[in-house]
Design an enzyme around this catalytic site. Structure first.
Site, short mmCIF file in Angstrom:
data_model
loop_
_atom_site.label_atom_id
_atom_site.label_comp_id
_atom_site.label_asym_id
_atom_site.label_seq_id
_atom_site.Cartn_x
_atom_site.Cartn_y
_atom_site.Cartn_z
N ASN A 34 -9.80 1.73 2.34
CA ASN A 34 -9.53 1.55 3.77
C ASN A 34 -10.00 2.75 4.59
O ASN A 34 -10.50 2.59 5.70
CB ASN A 34 -8.04 1.31 4.00
CG ASN A 34 -7.66 -0.14 3.77
OD1 ASN A 34 -8.51 -0.98 3.52
ND2 ASN A 34 -6.38 -0.44 3.85
N THR A 90 0.86 -1.18 0.00
CA THR A 90 0.00 0.00 0.00
C THR A 90 0.89 1.23 0.00
O THR A 90 1.66 1.44 0.94
CB THR A 90 -0.92 0.00 1.23
OG1 THR A 90 -1.72 -1.20 1.19
CG2 THR A 90 -1.82 1.22 1.23
N GLU A 114 -3.36 -4.57 -2.79
CA GLU A 114 -3.99 -5.75 -2.20
C GLU A 114 -5.21 -5.33 -1.39
O GLU A 114 -5.26 -4.26 -0.80
CB GLU A 114 -2.98 -6.51 -1.32
CG GLU A 114 -2.28 -5.68 -0.25
CD GLU A 114 -3.04 -5.57 1.05
OE1 GLU A 114 -4.02 -6.32 1.22
OE2 GLU A 114 -2.67 -4.73 1.87
N PHE A 115 -6.21 -6.23 -1.38
CA PHE A 115 -7.42 -6.02 -0.58
C PHE A 115 -7.64 -7.27 0.27
O PHE A 115 -8.69 -7.91 0.23
CB PHE A 115 -8.63 -5.75 -1.48
CG PHE A 115 -8.49 -4.49 -2.30
CD1 PHE A 115 -8.77 -3.25 -1.75
CD2 PHE A 115 -8.04 -4.55 -3.61
CE1 PHE A 115 -8.63 -2.09 -2.49
CE2 PHE A 115 -7.91 -3.39 -4.37
CZ PHE A 115 -8.20 -2.16 -3.81
N CYS A 140 -3.18 -1.88 8.62
CA CYS A 140 -3.69 -1.14 7.44
C CYS A 140 -4.43 0.14 7.80
O CYS A 140 -4.01 1.23 7.41
CB CYS A 140 -4.59 -2.06 6.62
SG CYS A 140 -3.70 -3.43 5.86
N GLU A 197 -6.87 -9.61 7.02
CA GLU A 197 -6.22 -10.59 7.88
C GLU A 197 -7.28 -11.48 8.53
O GLU A 197 -8.30 -11.01 9.01
CB GLU A 197 -5.38 -9.88 8.95
CG GLU A 197 -4.15 -9.22 8.36
CD GLU A 197 -3.24 -8.63 9.41
OE1 GLU A 197 -3.05 -9.25 10.47
OE2 GLU A 197 -2.72 -7.52 9.18
N PHE A 256 -19.33 -3.83 8.78
CA PHE A 256 -18.56 -2.75 9.41
C PHE A 256 -19.45 -1.80 10.22
O PHE A 256 -19.16 -0.63 10.33
CB PHE A 256 -17.76 -1.98 8.36
CG PHE A 256 -16.57 -2.75 7.84
CD1 PHE A 256 -15.33 -2.59 8.43
CD2 PHE A 256 -16.71 -3.64 6.80
CE1 PHE A 256 -14.23 -3.31 7.98
CE2 PHE A 256 -15.62 -4.37 6.33
CZ PHE A 256 -14.38 -4.20 6.92
#
Length: 437
Positions: A209, A121, A149-150, A261, A153, A250
């Site tokens: 993000n 990132t 990248e998306f 992140c 974890e 979320f």
């Protein structure tokens, strides 16, 4: 394809292993000699669900290997992924020294055309900086691509193998063809490969993000307001989540976001904005609110114990910043521990995966329990900091018998209010009624 992945952290190791899983030959490069030695011996250096199975399978098949020798790894490679750390500097900007250092090496080492992929990132304009660093010494053609990248974890393997989208930033038709060929096996169900310019791809990652961090923080603000107004944040979450424009994900309140992140990326985006004289005020607020949220349960604990925590023993369930990972970067639990220790409290903690990482950080400042129940022995209260599945349905008879007081401070809202009333607990959570027996 023959691929090199430089860097074997959470992103690099998952990327390399998952690329090998679809038949590519992947060499992972890292400067950490001991880490490479361990990986060659079959030891996975991070905890990520399902990664170990793929890791061992592809090593056995000869598709996945590890080295410290970048020059040797590059000989047959067609694509080079840069999955290097970009830690925040003191001013919040992303530190590109690792990436640009490797870019400088690549310029000296490549002997034929390569596609160099920024997987880390990185701020807008990094692809141009990588290209410039390589051009100083490169004697052959190459392309630099942004491919953010998306990976979540805890779900990173599934996210890589079945991505909801692949974002690729490139202005080169040759690089586009190579990247499209690489990713086709992962999007057979029809999810898109989205091509755009490099700068837009770089900003897409930060925007994603930052938006999710904002959504989490908004719900935490609503939860804090619920406690003042006597409303129930769970009901509100369900009510607004049914709106398809908002969605259900979320929306769970808690003690703030952490990890590698969100904190770093929000901070870096604010810094990037400031460099072009743009005041990203909404993200400034997100960072400020999240910082307070990490220790939002401390005033509740202090209130219950009448501001006298010296000598009080607390069981702490959860150390990682989220479940299904051993990552403790910016974990709210660490901030809670710091404040409790300052107040003279004693802490006995349990986490299914993250205890070794916390031991390296804190040593013997806190106690580490082999299981959740061991942590409870003689504790004045239980604090829940991470929503591991293991903690969702404990044996409350055993919990009650081990705790000195039936007191729970729940930073993740794992238990129902009615359930806690029936069990006779003092139960304080986030954005909901405090249960007083």
């Amino acid at each position: 394809m023959n691929i090199v992945v430089v860097g074997t952290g959470y992103v690099g190791l998952v990327t390399g292993t998952c690329l090998a899983e679809t038949g590519n030959t992947v060499t992972c490069v890292d400067i950490n000699t001991e880490k490479v030695k361990q990986m060659k011996a079959g030891i996975v250096p991070i905890y990520e669900p399902h990664l170990d199975v793929l890791f061992h399978r592809n090593i056995k098949a000869g598709r996945l290997s590890f080295t410290t020798n970048l020059e040797e790894a590059l000989e047959k490679a067609k694509i080079v992924f840069l999955a290097l750390p970009t830690p925040p500097g003191e001013d919040g900007s992303a530190d590109l020294s690792y990436i640009l250092g490797v870019a400088d090496q690549l310029g000296k080492l490549i002997k034929d055309y390569k596609v160099v992929v920024d997987k880390s990132t990185v701020p807008v304009g990094t692809a141009e900086k990588v290209r410039a660093a390589m051009q100083v010494n490169a004697k052959v053609e190459f392309d630099v691509v942004s491919n953010p990248e998306f990976l979540r974890e805890g779900y990173a393997v599934d996210d890589f193998l079945k991505p909801d989208r692949v974002v690729i930033g490139t202005s080169s038709a040759r690089a586009r063809k190579t990247m499209e060929e690489l990713y086709k096996p992962y999007v057979r169900q029809g999810n898109p490969i989205i091509f755009m310019d490099e700068r837009s791809a770089e900003l897409t990652k930060y925007a994603a993000n930052a938006f999710l961090a904002t959504k989490i923080t908004f719900m935490n603000e609503i939860a804090n307001l619920c406690e003042k107004l006597g409303a129930d944040v769970d009901m509100i979450r369900i009510g607004i989540g049914a709106d398809e424009r908002i969605g259900k994900r979320f929306l769970f309140p808690g003690i703030g976001y952490g990890g590698s992140c969100f904190p770093k990326d929000v901070q870096a985006l604010v810094k990037s904005a400031s460099e072009v004289n743009y005041d990203f005020s909404i993200l400034e607020s997100v960072m400020a609110v999240n910082e307070k949220q990490k220790t939002i349960i401390l005033p509740k604990i202090n209130s219950y114990f009448k501001n006298n925590l010296k000598g009080k023993r607390f069981a702490l369930w959860g150390l990682s910043f989220k479940p299904d990972t051993d990552d403790i970067r910016e974990a709210p639990a660490l901030y809670i521990i710091e404040e409790l220790l300052k107040a003279g409290a004693i802490i006995s903690a349990h986490d299914p995966e993250a205890m070794n990482n916390v031991k390296k950080l804190l040593g013997e400042k806190i106690e580490f329990a082999n299981d959740p129940y061991e942590a409870l022995k003689g504790a004045d209260a239980l604090i829940i900091a991470t929503e591991w599945s293991l903690f969702r349905t404990p044996d409350f008879d055993q919990v009650s018998s081990l705790l000195k007081n039936k007191v729970i401070f729940d930073g993740r809202n794992l238990y129902g209010i009615d359930q806690m009333k029936q069990l006779g607990y003092y139960y304080s959570s986030i954005g909901r009624e405090t249960v007083i027996p």
